[in-house]
Scaffold this motif. Structure first.
Motif, short mmCIF file in Angstrom:
data_model
loop_
_atom_site.label_atom_id
_atom_site.label_comp_id
_atom_site.label_asym_id
_atom_site.label_seq_id
_atom_site.Cartn_x
_atom_site.Cartn_y
_atom_site.Cartn_z
N ILE A 223 0.85 -1.20 0.00
CA ILE A 223 0.00 0.00 0.00
C ILE A 223 0.88 1.24 0.00
N GLN A 224 1.90 1.26 0.85
CA GLN A 224 2.81 2.41 0.88
C GLN A 224 3.49 2.60 -0.48
N ASP A 225 3.94 1.53 -1.08
CA ASP A 225 4.58 1.62 -2.40
C ASP A 225 3.62 2.17 -3.44
N ARG A 226 2.36 1.75 -3.38
CA ARG A 226 1.38 2.22 -4.36
C ARG A 226 1.03 3.69 -4.14
N ILE A 227 1.03 4.13 -2.90
CA ILE A 227 0.81 5.55 -2.62
C ILE A 227 1.97 6.37 -3.18
N ILE A 228 3.18 5.90 -2.95
CA ILE A 228 4.37 6.60 -3.46
C ILE A 228 4.33 6.65 -4.99
N GLU A 229 4.03 5.53 -5.61
CA GLU A 229 3.94 5.47 -7.07
C GLU A 229 2.89 6.45 -7.59
N THR A 230 1.76 6.50 -6.92
CA THR A 230 0.69 7.41 -7.33
C THR A 230 1.12 8.86 -7.22
N ILE A 231 1.78 9.20 -6.13
CA ILE A 231 2.25 10.57 -5.93
C ILE A 231 3.28 10.92 -7.00
N LYS A 232 4.23 10.04 -7.24
CA LYS A 232 5.29 10.33 -8.21
C LYS A 232 4.74 10.42 -9.64
N ASN A 233 3.71 9.63 -9.94
CA ASN A 233 3.13 9.64 -11.29
C ASN A 233 2.09 10.74 -11.48
N SER A 234 1.81 11.49 -10.43
CA SER A 234 0.76 12.51 -10.50
C SER A 234 1.14 13.68 -11.40
N GLY A 235 2.44 13.89 -11.58
CA GLY A 235 2.89 15.04 -12.36
C GLY A 235 2.84 16.34 -11.57
N LEU A 236 2.53 16.24 -10.29
CA LEU A 236 2.44 17.41 -9.43
C LEU A 236 3.63 17.44 -8.48
N THR A 237 4.02 18.63 -8.10
CA THR A 237 5.05 18.75 -7.07
C THR A 237 4.40 18.39 -5.73
N GLN A 238 5.23 18.13 -4.74
CA GLN A 238 4.70 17.85 -3.42
C GLN A 238 3.86 19.01 -2.90
N THR A 239 4.30 20.23 -3.18
CA THR A 239 3.58 21.42 -2.73
C THR A 239 2.23 21.53 -3.43
N GLN A 240 2.21 21.31 -4.75
CA GLN A 240 0.95 21.37 -5.49
C GLN A 240 -0.03 20.31 -5.00
N LEU A 241 0.47 19.11 -4.82
CA LEU A 241 -0.38 18.02 -4.35
C LEU A 241 -0.89 18.30 -2.94
N ALA A 242 -0.03 18.81 -2.10
CA ALA A 242 -0.43 19.14 -0.73
C ALA A 242 -1.57 20.14 -0.71
N LYS A 243 -1.49 21.16 -1.57
CA LYS A 243 -2.57 22.16 -1.63
C LYS A 243 -3.87 21.52 -2.07
N LYS A 244 -3.81 20.64 -3.05
CA LYS A 244 -5.02 19.97 -3.54
C LYS A 244 -5.60 19.03 -2.49
N LEU A 245 -4.74 18.42 -1.69
CA LEU A 245 -5.17 17.50 -0.65
C LEU A 245 -5.54 18.21 0.65
N ASN A 246 -5.21 19.49 0.73
CA ASN A 246 -5.43 20.29 1.93
C ASN A 246 -4.63 19.73 3.12
N VAL A 247 -3.38 19.39 2.83
CA VAL A 247 -2.43 18.96 3.87
C VAL A 247 -1.14 19.75 3.67
N SER A 248 -0.23 19.63 4.59
CA SER A 248 1.05 20.31 4.45
C SER A 248 1.95 19.57 3.46
N GLN A 249 2.92 20.30 2.93
CA GLN A 249 3.89 19.67 2.03
C GLN A 249 4.68 18.62 2.78
#
Length: 74
Positions: free
Chosen positions: A7-33
């Motif tokens: 599950i952790q590996d799939r979350i990491i894969e999903t984040i890396k394949n999102s095409g978003l920076t950690q900051t961009q993804l954090a804003k969309k998820l409403n969490v911190s970077q």
């Protein structure tokens, strides 16, 4: 049986394949970077509502992330 490491590996894969920076993804998820960074480093898992948002944002099925697709094969 569900393997947390997969599950952790799939979350990491999903984040890396999102095409978003950690900051961009954090804003969309409403969490911190730093929360996103912790997901990637396997320090913590996202809450269920955050995981649901991640699946929607990244167009990935929760069944894939949570390894339900593996259960179907067994």
């Amino acid at each position: 049986m569900v393997d947390i490491k997969i599950i952790q590996d799939r979350i990491i894969e999903t984040i890396k394949n999102s095409g978003l920076t950690q900051t961009q993804l954090a804003k969309k998820l409403n969490v911190s970077q730093s929360a996103v960074a912790h997901y990637i480093s396997k320090d913590i898992l996202p809450s269920l509502d955050t995981l649901a948002k991640l699946c929607i944002i990244c167009d990935v099925s929760p069944e894939y992330i949570l390894c339900f697709d593996e259960k179907e094969k067994q």
